[in-house]
Design an enzyme around this catalytic site. Structure first.
Site, short mmCIF file in Angstrom:
data_model
loop_
_atom_site.label_atom_id
_atom_site.label_comp_id
_atom_site.label_asym_id
_atom_site.label_seq_id
_atom_site.Cartn_x
_atom_site.Cartn_y
_atom_site.Cartn_z
N CYS B 89 0.84 -1.20 0.00
CA CYS B 89 0.00 0.00 0.00
C CYS B 89 0.88 1.25 0.00
O CYS B 89 1.57 1.51 -0.97
CB CYS B 89 -0.97 -0.06 1.17
N HIS B 197 -3.29 -5.82 0.95
CA HIS B 197 -2.65 -6.02 2.25
C HIS B 197 -2.58 -7.50 2.66
O HIS B 197 -3.47 -7.98 3.37
CB HIS B 197 -3.45 -5.28 3.33
N GLU B 199 -0.81 -8.79 4.90
CA GLU B 199 -0.65 -8.91 6.36
C GLU B 199 -2.00 -8.89 7.08
O GLU B 199 -2.07 -9.20 8.26
CB GLU B 199 0.28 -7.80 6.88
#
Lengths: 78, 225
Positions: B89, B197, B199
């Site tokens: 990002c 994302h 994560e």
């Protein structure tokens, strides 16, 4: 010395912000605007010791992203 | 192996804890936390992550200020030595602004902030970061960004595609990205930038685990090296 740096998107780079502004202008009932491109104006107050090369460097390395933007430097008489 | 990783925090980063948490959960070792004003990275790093967020308030351009912060000189040097660098990002925006990856991320074509799960296609399953996926696999990963519209000139896009450097592609219209590109690799394959994302998808409580293989792939590749 006052310096103005105009940063604008290169031709061919889509400008969704300009398009939205264009749309809003039509919303005002004003027709005849063919295209809108939004850019940035950065005003600098610089010492005389700042060289033209240094101005070019700051534009190329920071103020504009040369992948998508062009810049134009305008020096204003004090 | 015990992974020596670092997560860089810039003023305005807001996914740094998620990234650190993911690295710790997948590798078993907590990453070093490094501040943008530091001039040096910890010695002997195996992995560097640039997290999401709004570094420096997105002033000037997203990622522009962070790319010129003191720590980025050290990150660039490490990347050029071959240390794996993952930018997610805002981290992707920092990587393009710093010149580690080609192209730029423009305002989303629809002008709106996009925050939802999206389908991604794994285009390259041979890279350090994607070895745990299969080519053509569809995975679900969340996006949350305003400036994710990937742009590069046609010659650069052709080169990226020809060299297998498009890691992920959106499986649906998300932000107007050129050729639906969601993530790109550098020429050496040790730097990956992506808007989605991973994560945020490493354990079931987050709604899915499709991001976990990215971290596992890198850790396995590093252990085998």
């Amino acid at each position: 010395m006052k310096v103005r740096v105009f940063v604008s998107l290169k031709n061919g780079v889509l400008d969704p912000q300009g398009r939205a502004i264009h749309h809003a202008i039509e919303g005002l009932g004003i027709h005849g605007v063919q295209d809108v491109r939004a850019g940035k104006l950065i005003e600098l107050d610089v010492d005389d010791s700042v060289s033209d090369d240094q101005l070019e460097t700051m534009c190329k390395q920071l103020l504009a992203n040369m992948v998508i933007e062009n810049y134009r430097i305008e020096r204003l008489a004090a | 192996m015990s992974l020596r990783s670092a997560v860089i925090t810039f003023p305005g980063s807001n996914c740094d804890r998620d990234m650190a948490d993911a690295l710790e959960k997948v590798s078993g070792t907590a990453p070093h936390r490094v501040w943008h004003g530091d001039a040096e990275l910890p010695q002997g790093l195996d992995f560097i992550a640039l997290p999401g967020g709004f570094s420096y308030g997105d002033y000037l351009r997203s990622g522009a200020m962070a790319a010129r912060s003191p720590i980025m000189q050290a990150v660039i040097a490490a990347a050029n030595r071959g240390v794996p660098v993952l930018g997610v990002c805002n981290g992707f925006q920092v990587l393009t602004e710093s010149g580690l990856l080609p192209g730029a991320l423009l305002r989303n074509a629809g002008m709106n902030f996009v925050c939802r799960n999206v389908a991604l296609t794994v285009e390259n399953s041979q890279s350090l970061f994607t070895g745990g996926y299969s080519a053509g696999q569809t995975i679900t990963i969340p996006v949350a960004h305003h400036d994710g519209n990937y742009f590069a000139d046609a010659a650069t896009l052709d080169r990226l595609e020809g060299e297998g450097r498009v890691a992920f592609r959106y499986g649906e219209a998300v932000n107007g990205s050129a050729r639906q590109i969601a993530g790109v690799l550098n020429a050496a394959g040790n730097v990956l930038g992506m808007m989605p994302h991973p994560e945020r998808m490493i354990e079931a409580e987050q709604g899915g685990t499709d991001g976990r293989a990215l971290f596992e792939s890198a850790i396995e590749a590093l252990a085998a090296a």
